[in-house]
Design a protein around this motif. Structure first.
Motif, mmCIF file in Angstrom:
data_model
loop_
_atom_site.group_PDB
_atom_site.id
_atom_site.type_symbol
_atom_site.label_atom_id
_atom_site.label_comp_id
_atom_site.label_asym_id
_atom_site.label_seq_id
_atom_site.Cartn_x
_atom_site.Cartn_y
_atom_site.Cartn_z
ATOM 1 N N VAL A 147 -34.077 -20.832 84.884
ATOM 2 C CA VAL A 147 -35.375 -21.251 84.338
ATOM 3 C C VAL A 147 -36.325 -20.060 84.282
ATOM 4 C CG1 VAL A 147 -37.471 -22.586 84.825
ATOM 5 C CG2 VAL A 147 -35.240 -23.687 84.968
ATOM 6 N N SER A 148 -36.387 -19.290 85.380
ATOM 7 C CA SER A 148 -37.262 -18.122 85.438
ATOM 8 C C SER A 148 -36.908 -17.116 84.347
ATOM 9 C CB SER A 148 -37.153 -17.470 86.819
ATOM 10 O OG SER A 148 -37.931 -16.297 86.895
ATOM 11 N N LYS A 149 -35.618 -16.901 84.131
ATOM 12 C CA LYS A 149 -35.192 -15.946 83.110
ATOM 13 C C LYS A 149 -35.515 -16.438 81.702
ATOM 14 C CE LYS A 149 -31.581 -13.684 85.823
ATOM 15 N NZ LYS A 149 -30.139 -13.551 86.120
ATOM 16 N N ILE A 150 -35.382 -17.738 81.482
ATOM 17 C CA ILE A 150 -35.748 -18.298 80.174
ATOM 18 C C ILE A 150 -37.245 -18.163 79.948
ATOM 19 C CG2 ILE A 150 -35.904 -20.438 78.834
ATOM 20 C CD1 ILE A 150 -33.232 -21.289 80.095
ATOM 21 N N ARG A 151 -38.026 -18.496 80.969
ATOM 22 C CA ARG A 151 -39.495 -18.396 80.866
ATOM 23 C C ARG A 151 -39.937 -16.959 80.608
ATOM 24 N NH1 ARG A 151 -42.406 -23.005 79.972
ATOM 25 N NH2 ARG A 151 -41.781 -24.703 81.351
ATOM 26 N N GLN A 152 -39.245 -16.009 81.207
ATOM 27 C CA GLN A 152 -39.613 -14.593 81.071
ATOM 28 C C GLN A 152 -39.041 -13.953 79.807
ATOM 29 O OE1 GLN A 152 -38.251 -12.818 84.744
ATOM 30 N NE2 GLN A 152 -39.622 -14.082 86.000
ATOM 31 N N GLY A 153 -38.272 -14.716 79.025
ATOM 32 C CA GLY A 153 -37.758 -14.200 77.762
ATOM 33 C C GLY A 153 -36.446 -13.452 77.859
ATOM 34 N N HIS A 154 -35.804 -13.518 79.032
ATOM 35 C CA HIS A 154 -34.486 -12.877 79.161
ATOM 36 C C HIS A 154 -33.512 -13.491 78.161
ATOM 37 C CE1 HIS A 154 -31.177 -10.825 81.252
ATOM 38 N NE2 HIS A 154 -30.499 -11.951 81.140
ATOM 39 N N TRP A 155 -33.603 -14.835 78.012
ATOM 40 C CA TRP A 155 -32.903 -15.535 76.941
ATOM 41 C C TRP A 155 -33.948 -16.184 76.052
ATOM 42 C CZ3 TRP A 155 -30.288 -16.880 81.841
ATOM 43 C CH2 TRP A 155 -29.096 -16.163 82.016
#
Length: 238
Positions: free
Chosen positions: A14-22
């Protein structure tokens, strides 16, 4: 430990999605690749992916893996009765409340109708914008019956009025009736919100009651169109 592992993986993704990693519509790594990356079993990864799907972060496509959905909006539950402070803590997103107006007023016809008050009553008017991720995207116009809330300060309004009402005044907030519609932006919206060219806002009217069924608050909450989705949970009765 097993449950903690899949939850920690869920929160990390979730954190990575929120940060734009994906980005939206990206494909997540396969279950095998994620299992290797997180040093765990495919079953644990599958549980984390199921939770991501349930909360609207991904769409699981048969034969194609998991596709990231657009999560550039914030969830505000329509049926819930929570404060902005509680929502901000849940979202784990930088958020700030700015108080623009705090005064005691006499009700006009609009407030007499919506708050069930008379000319003799005094009403707290509180106008606040909510800043999330650096943008002012909510304008809350709150009206509290002074009979129930005799004192309000700027500090209380910047923090949490509900927390003050429940913890200090010892009042029990019980339920709310809500109306939702789309409205054209007003001069007040333009003054306090970062509208980014949008000429309409989503408006949620809240009529909030104490446990003795006293109507003590009326709120008009005005949300920028692109930043919010309103979520509810419904189950069909059989």
């Amino acid at each position: 430990m097993y449950e903690n592992k899949y939850l920690s993986i869920y929160h990390d993704i979730v954190s990575k999605i929120r940060q734009g990693h994906w980005k939206p519509y990206d494909k997540l790594p396969s279950e095998n690749e994620l299992a290797e990356q997180y040093e765990t079993s495919r079953e644990t990864i599958r549980k984390a992916l199921n939770l991501l799907s349930e909360h609207g972060y991904i769409q699981k496509m048969k034969g194609k893996g998991s596709i990231v959905l657009d999560v550039g909006k914030y969830d505000f539950p329509v049926s819930g009765l929570v404060s902005f402070k509680e929502l901000a803590q849940k979202m784990k997103t930088p958020a700030k409340t700015i108080v623009h107006e705090l005064e005691v007023i006499k009700p006009g016809e609009y407030l007499k109708k919506h708050l069930h008050v008379t000319n003799k009553d005094e009403i707290w008017k509180v106008v606040r914008s909510r800043k999330i991720d650096g943008e002012h995207i909510i304008l809350d116009k709150d009206f509290f019956h002074k009979k129930f809330v005799p004192v309000l300060t700027r500090a209380i309004c910047e923090d949490s009025i509900y927390e003050y009402i429940e913890n200090k005044l010892k009042l029990k907030i019980s339920f709310a009736k809500k109306e939702m519609f789309v409205d054209k932006v007003t001069d007040e919206d333009r003054k306090y919100l970062d509208l980014n060219g949008y000429d309409h806002v989503v408006v949620v009217k809240n009529f909030v009651y104490l446990d003795d069924a006293s109507l003590f608050q009326f709120t008009e909450s005005r949300h920028r169109l692109d930043k919010f989705r309103f979520v509810d949970f419904a189950r069909r009765n059989h």
